[in-house]
Write a protein that holds these residues in place. Structure first.
Motif, PDB file in Angstrom:
ATOM      1  N   SER A 325     -14.979  26.198 -13.295  1.00 12.28           N
ATOM      2  CA  SER A 325     -13.711  26.628 -13.900  1.00 12.28           C
ATOM      3  C   SER A 325     -14.029  27.755 -14.879  1.00 12.28           C
ATOM      4  O   SER A 325     -14.692  27.562 -15.893  1.00 12.28           O
ATOM      5  N   CYS A 326     -13.613  28.940 -14.464  1.00 11.60           N
ATOM      6  CA  CYS A 326     -13.903  30.122 -15.266  1.00 11.60           C
ATOM      7  C   CYS A 326     -12.613  30.498 -15.986  1.00 11.60           C
ATOM      8  O   CYS A 326     -11.826  31.297 -15.482  1.00 11.60           O
ATOM      9  N   ASP A 327     -12.357  29.901 -17.129  1.00  9.52           N
ATOM     10  CA  ASP A 327     -11.079  30.164 -17.783  1.00  9.52           C
ATOM     11  C   ASP A 327     -11.218  30.831 -19.145  1.00  9.52           C
ATOM     12  O   ASP A 327     -10.279  30.866 -19.918  1.00  9.52           O
ATOM     13  N   ILE A 328     -12.391  31.365 -19.427  1.00  7.37           N
ATOM     14  CA  ILE A 328     -12.540  32.119 -20.676  1.00  7.37           C
ATOM     15  C   ILE A 328     -12.333  33.596 -20.351  1.00  7.37           C
ATOM     16  O   ILE A 328     -13.059  34.166 -19.540  1.00  7.37           O
ATOM     17  N   ALA A 329     -11.313  34.178 -20.954  1.00  5.92           N
ATOM     18  CA  ALA A 329     -11.002  35.582 -20.655  1.00  5.92           C
ATOM     19  C   ALA A 329     -11.974  36.506 -21.375  1.00  5.92           C
ATOM     20  O   ALA A 329     -12.391  36.233 -22.504  1.00  5.92           O
ATOM     21  N   VAL A 330     -12.340  37.588 -20.674  1.00  4.99           N
ATOM     22  CA  VAL A 330     -13.147  38.647 -21.293  1.00  4.99           C
ATOM     23  C   VAL A 330     -12.272  39.891 -21.306  1.00  4.99           C
ATOM     24  O   VAL A 330     -11.811  40.334 -20.246  1.00  4.99           O
ATOM     25  N   THR A 331     -12.000  40.449 -22.476  1.00  3.21           N
ATOM     26  CA  THR A 331     -11.098  41.600 -22.525  1.00  3.21           C
ATOM     27  C   THR A 331     -11.776  42.810 -23.156  1.00  3.21           C
ATOM     28  O   THR A 331     -12.699  42.679 -23.957  1.00  3.21           O
ATOM     29  N   ALA A 332     -11.286  43.983 -22.735  1.00  3.72           N
ATOM     30  CA  ALA A 332     -11.812  45.243 -23.257  1.00  3.72           C
ATOM     31  C   ALA A 332     -11.078  45.573 -24.544  1.00  3.72           C
ATOM     32  O   ALA A 332      -9.874  45.788 -24.542  1.00  3.72           O
ATOM     33  N   GLY A 333     -11.796  45.597 -25.655  1.00  8.80           N
ATOM     34  CA  GLY A 333     -11.190  45.942 -26.934  1.00  8.80           C
ATOM     35  C   GLY A 333     -11.445  47.391 -27.291  1.00  8.80           C
ATOM     36  O   GLY A 333     -11.574  48.246 -26.391  1.00  8.80           O
ATOM     37  N   GLU A 334     -11.546  47.661 -28.551  1.00 10.12           N
ATOM     38  CA  GLU A 334     -11.664  49.017 -29.070  1.00 10.12           C
ATOM     39  C   GLU A 334     -12.818  49.799 -28.415  1.00 10.12           C
ATOM     40  O   GLU A 334     -13.957  49.300 -28.359  1.00 10.12           O
ATOM     41  N   ASN A 335     -12.511  50.996 -27.950  1.00 11.06           N
ATOM     42  CA  ASN A 335     -13.472  51.925 -27.350  1.00 11.06           C
ATOM     43  C   ASN A 335     -14.089  51.445 -26.037  1.00 11.06           C
ATOM     44  O   ASN A 335     -14.991  52.075 -25.506  1.00 11.06           O
ATOM     45  N   VAL A 336     -13.595  50.320 -25.519  1.00 13.38           N
ATOM     46  CA  VAL A 336     -14.096  49.849 -24.222  1.00 13.38           C
ATOM     47  C   VAL A 336     -13.042  50.174 -23.174  1.00 13.38           C
ATOM     48  O   VAL A 336     -11.899  49.732 -23.279  1.00 13.38           O
ATOM     49  N   LEU A 337     -13.442  50.988 -22.187  1.00 13.72           N
ATOM     50  CA  LEU A 337     -12.505  51.403 -21.148  1.00 13.72           C
ATOM     51  C   LEU A 337     -12.179  50.215 -20.247  1.00 13.72           C
ATOM     52  O   LEU A 337     -11.035  49.979 -19.899  1.00 13.72           O
ATOM     53  N   ARG A 338     -13.217  49.480 -19.848  1.00 12.23           N
ATOM     54  CA  ARG A 338     -13.008  48.318 -18.980  1.00 12.23           C
ATOM     55  C   ARG A 338     -14.263  47.468 -18.950  1.00 12.23           C
ATOM     56  O   ARG A 338     -15.349  47.952 -19.306  1.00 12.23           O
ATOM     57  N   ILE A 339     -14.086  46.230 -18.524  1.00 15.54           N
ATOM     58  CA  ILE A 339     -15.228  45.315 -18.480  1.00 15.54           C
ATOM     59  C   ILE A 339     -15.032  44.337 -17.327  1.00 15.54           C
ATOM     60  O   ILE A 339     -13.918  43.925 -17.038  1.00 15.54           O
ATOM     61  N   VAL A 340     -16.122  44.035 -16.630  1.00 17.51           N
ATOM     62  CA  VAL A 340     -16.079  43.171 -15.435  1.00 17.51           C
ATOM     63  C   VAL A 340     -17.292  42.238 -15.498  1.00 17.51           C
ATOM     64  O   VAL A 340     -18.378  42.705 -15.837  1.00 17.51           O
ATOM     65  N   PRO A 341     -17.186  40.952 -15.135  1.00 15.49           N
ATOM     66  CA  PRO A 341     -15.981  40.210 -14.754  1.00 15.49           C
ATOM     67  C   PRO A 341     -15.073  39.928 -15.943  1.00 15.49           C
ATOM     68  O   PRO A 341     -15.497  40.013 -17.083  1.00 15.49           O
ATOM     69  N   GLN A 342     -13.831  39.564 -15.596  1.00 13.64           N
ATOM     70  CA  GLN A 342     -12.831  39.368 -16.646  1.00 13.64           C
ATOM     71  C   GLN A 342     -12.649  37.901 -17.011  1.00 13.64           C
ATOM     72  O   GLN A 342     -11.891  37.573 -17.904  1.00 13.64           O
ATOM     73  N   ARG A 343     -13.313  36.994 -16.277  1.00 15.17           N
ATOM     74  CA  ARG A 343     -13.229  35.555 -16.589  1.00 15.17           C
ATOM     75  C   ARG A 343     -14.616  34.936 -16.443  1.00 15.17           C
ATOM     76  O   ARG A 343     -15.339  35.229 -15.480  1.00 15.17           O
ATOM     77  N   VAL A 344     -14.979  34.099 -17.398  1.00 15.90           N
ATOM     78  CA  VAL A 344     -16.296  33.437 -17.329  1.00 15.90           C
ATOM     79  C   VAL A 344     -16.123  31.947 -17.617  1.00 15.90           C
ATOM     80  O   VAL A 344     -15.111  31.508 -18.154  1.00 15.90           O
ATOM     81  N   SER A 345     -17.157  31.182 -17.254  1.00 16.23           N
ATOM     82  CA  SER A 345     -17.120  29.734 -17.486  1.00 16.23           C
ATOM     83  C   SER A 345     -17.701  29.385 -18.854  1.00 16.23           C
ATOM     84  O   SER A 345     -17.341  28.365 -19.433  1.00 16.23           O
ATOM     85  N   GLY A 346     -18.611  30.226 -19.322  1.00 13.64           N
ATOM     86  CA  GLY A 346     -19.279  29.918 -20.574  1.00 13.64           C
ATOM     87  C   GLY A 346     -20.472  28.977 -20.376  1.00 13.64           C
ATOM     88  O   GLY A 346     -21.239  28.735 -21.300  1.00 13.64           O
ATOM     89  N   ASP A 347     -20.656  28.491 -19.138  1.00 12.35           N
ATOM     90  CA  ASP A 347     -21.733  27.526 -18.871  1.00 12.35           C
ATOM     91  C   ASP A 347     -23.085  28.177 -18.633  1.00 12.35           C
ATOM     92  O   ASP A 347     -24.119  27.510 -18.637  1.00 12.35           O
ATOM     93  N   CYS A 348     -23.080  29.473 -18.355  1.00 14.14           N
ATOM     94  CA  CYS A 348     -24.357  30.127 -18.059  1.00 14.14           C
ATOM     95  C   CYS A 348     -24.256  31.584 -18.524  1.00 14.14           C
ATOM     96  O   CYS A 348     -23.163  32.114 -18.699  1.00 14.14           O
ATOM     97  N   PRO A 349     -25.393  32.242 -18.735  1.00 14.73           N
ATOM     98  CA  PRO A 349     -25.346  33.653 -19.131  1.00 14.73           C
ATOM     99  C   PRO A 349     -24.731  34.497 -18.011  1.00 14.73           C
ATOM    100  O   PRO A 349     -24.939  34.199 -16.827  1.00 14.73           O
ATOM    101  N   VAL A 350     -23.963  35.505 -18.383  1.00 12.19           N
ATOM    102  CA  VAL A 350     -23.302  36.367 -17.392  1.00 12.19           C
ATOM    103  C   VAL A 350     -23.558  37.818 -17.761  1.00 12.19           C
ATOM    104  O   VAL A 350     -23.452  38.206 -18.931  1.00 12.19           O
ATOM    105  N   ARG A 351     -23.869  38.623 -16.746  1.00  9.18           N
ATOM    106  CA  ARG A 351     -24.052  40.043 -16.991  1.00  9.18           C
ATOM    107  C   ARG A 351     -22.693  40.744 -16.873  1.00  9.18           C
ATOM    108  O   ARG A 351     -22.038  40.662 -15.832  1.00  9.18           O
ATOM    109  N   LEU A 352     -22.263  41.398 -17.934  1.00  9.63           N
ATOM    110  CA  LEU A 352     -20.980  42.102 -17.937  1.00  9.63           C
ATOM    111  C   LEU A 352     -21.228  43.601 -17.786  1.00  9.63           C
ATOM    112  O   LEU A 352     -22.127  44.157 -18.414  1.00  9.63           O
ATOM    113  N   SER A 353     -20.434  44.257 -16.938  1.00 13.74           N
ATOM    114  CA  SER A 353     -20.528  45.711 -16.769  1.00 13.74           C
ATOM    115  C   SER A 353     -19.373  46.360 -17.516  1.00 13.74           C
ATOM    116  O   SER A 353     -18.233  45.911 -17.378  1.00 13.74           O
TER     117      SER A 353
END
Lengths: 406, 126
Positions: A325-353
């Motif tokens: 269940s990946c229900d933690i949102a990842v959002t692009a804030g100040e000076n960030v054009l975009r970020i992927v993935p946009q949802r994570v589980s928090g259970d393991c490390p995730v590489r964000l682009s």
């Protein structure tokens, strides 16, 4: 016909996903490719610079693709070319047409690997007549590198995206007079090594803060009007110049190709133009996954291959019945054009682009949760043209993650 | 002495390098993430070199063109000459990636190789 996995697109993402799935023992798969050969856009990218990360050497596009295609052929991984997918449904039915008829596949998992499309004159809404001679950079590249057709004799390039600069060099080498590369932004939008190797080497001017404001010509392009633009990208009256040319090449951005995805009910992120995905590269529709340029536009094919391999491992877990269940949102804030993935589980490390919104000097990207910094990384510089990654660690709270650059 | 900016072309890091030079001699360098950057700037000062890529016509193949590249960087000044000479080259299919098309280009020790596998024409439309 039932398949465990149907992969839509036989470009770098689809090929890497197929190989990774096959090597993990998932054999009831098929790659569906619209063109007459596998390889996707790499087939026409005859310049070098591919594979530096992955293979530690600088390959041309066809060579990079061949590394994967030869493996696909050696292992007899099923694929079909000359086949166009016309529909994907939310319950993973894939309809495709080809010269030999219509097929319907039902799949346990569908991998979206359709890549992206170029923005066209229509997307920009450049005023003027509608003569021949206005091409997207990729179309001109296909004409020159696959079809042996020179698009024109005197070319102006709008947009300093990588393909635009690469085509400027290609045209110059083939004897076309390249007037210049005109860029609306105040900085080049492609990676910097291309400014050196494609423009400076051939004395092709890069004209920043300018755009094409009118197209002239009857049956064939005769001239374009270029204007300087203000900081808010509006043409400045009185700065118009008419430049004679028979060819206008547009390198003005890429859009993930998601018509099929939308038909299946896949929700798209307006920031990337691709699907909202979880850390498993799964879209909001269960069993439909996306990676590569259909998810978000990449700079380097090496990153596309790596992403598609991560997707394949997630598909294998999905086929094994694993559900996160990946229900933690990842959002692009100040000076960030975009970020992927946009949802994570928090259970393991995730590489964000991510990409920066504007060019920045020394800066830090921080991932924050409830105002607390979870991870951060310093960069000597960040530019929108270069995608970077940061690893989000395992989380103890389920609150939203915000990425900010300062 | 002059200060010049370089964007290293050797890898996607594209390091922004600032170099202080005296003609073709490198005096001071900063901004390079690795030592290849030093060699890059030294080469740029004396004789910039690049891998050149292009294509040549195919005879009897299932592709019209076969893409090519030099196996090593060659002086930028030779790029135009090479491309114009490639116009007169026809390569008979089948062609394998890595196949040498021009050996020892201009005595440089570098070859021009095919970068696309081209099968013989199957009779189907291209």
């Amino acid at each position: 016909m039932h398949k465990k996995v149907v992969i839509i697109g036989g470009g770098p993402a689809g090929l890497a996903a197929a190989l990774e799935l096959w090597n993990a023992g998932v054999h009831n798969i098929i790659i569906l490719e619209r063109a007459r050969k596998l390889g996707g856009i790499l087939r026409q990218c005859i310049h070098d610079g591919f594979g530096l990360h992955r293979f530690g050497e600088s390959l041309s596009g066809p060579e990079y693709a061949a590394r994967f295609v030869s493996e696909i052929e050696r292992l007899h991984i099923p694929f079909q070319t000359d086949v166009t997918v016309t529909e994907i449904t939310a319950n993973r039915c894939v309809t495709a047409i080809s010269p030999s008829g219509r097929f319907v596949f039902s799949a346990d998992a569908v991998v979206l690997a359709m890549g992206c499309r170029e923005r066209t004159r229509g997307n920009l809404g450049i005023p003027g007549t509608r003569p021949a001679g206005v091409f997207t950079a990729g179309a001109a590249q296909e004409y020159m590198n696959l079809c042996n057709i020179l698009p024109g004799r005197r070319a102006l390039i709008l947009g300093s995206g990588d393909i635009g600069m690469i085509m400027a060099r290609r045209l110059a080498l083939e004897g076309v007079a390249v007037i210049g590369v005109y860029e609306i932004m105040a900085y080049p939008s492609g990676i910097r090594r291309n400014v050196t190797a494609c423009l400076n080497d051939f004395d092709i001017p890069l004209v920043l803060s300018h755009t094409v404001t009118e197209i002239h010509g009857d049956s064939r392009l005769e001239a374009v009007t270029v204007s300087e633009v203000s900081a808010d990208k509006h043409p400045i009256p009185g700065t118009e110049r008419r430049i004679k040319c028979d060819t206008l090449i547009l390198s003005v951005g890429l859009i993930p190709e998601n018509e099929l995805s939308e038909g299946a009910g896949v929700a798209l992120d307006p920031k990337t133009g691709g699907a909202f995905v979880s850390e498993r590269y799964e879209t909001c529709v269960p069993g439909i996954f996306a990676a590569g340029n259909v998810l978000h536009v990449h700079d380097l094919v090496d990153d596309v291959s790596l992403e598609a391999e991560r997707l394949a491992r997630a598909v294998i877990a999905f086929l094994g019945g694993e559900r996160a269940s990946c229900d933690i949102a990842v959002t692009a804030g100040e000076n960030v054009l975009r970020i992927v993935p946009q949802r994570v589980s928090g259970d393991c490390p995730v590489r964000l682009s991510f990409r920066a919104r504007v060019p920045m000097g020394e800066c830090t990207i921080s991932l924050t949760q409830n105002g607390e910094v979870i991870a951060s990384e310093r960069f000597a510089k960040l530019v929108p043209a270069e995608m970077k990654t940061i690893t989000l660690p395992k989380l103890s709270s389920k609150d939203e993650i915000r990425a900010v650059i300062s | 002495m002059t200060e010049r900016e370089f964007a290293c072309t050797l890898c996607p890091n594209s390091c922004d390098i600032t170099a202080t030079t005296d003609g073709t001699t490198l005096i001071k360098i900063s901004g390079n993430a690795c030592k290849r950057g030093i060699k890059y700037v030294e080469d740029e000062l004396i004789c910039p070199t690049r891998v050149v890529t292009s294509s040549a016509l195919v005879l009897g193949g299932d592709e019209l063109l076969c893409s090519l590249r030099t196996t090593k960087p060659i002086p930028v000044a030779y790029a135009h000459r090479l491309i114009s000479e490639l116009k007169y080259i026809h390569i008979q299919a089948p062609i394998k990636i890595g196949q040498v098309i021009i050996r020892n280009l201009y005595g440089s020790g570098c070859d021009v190789i095919a970068t696309r596998n081209v099968a013989c024409c199957s009779g189907k439309d291209l």
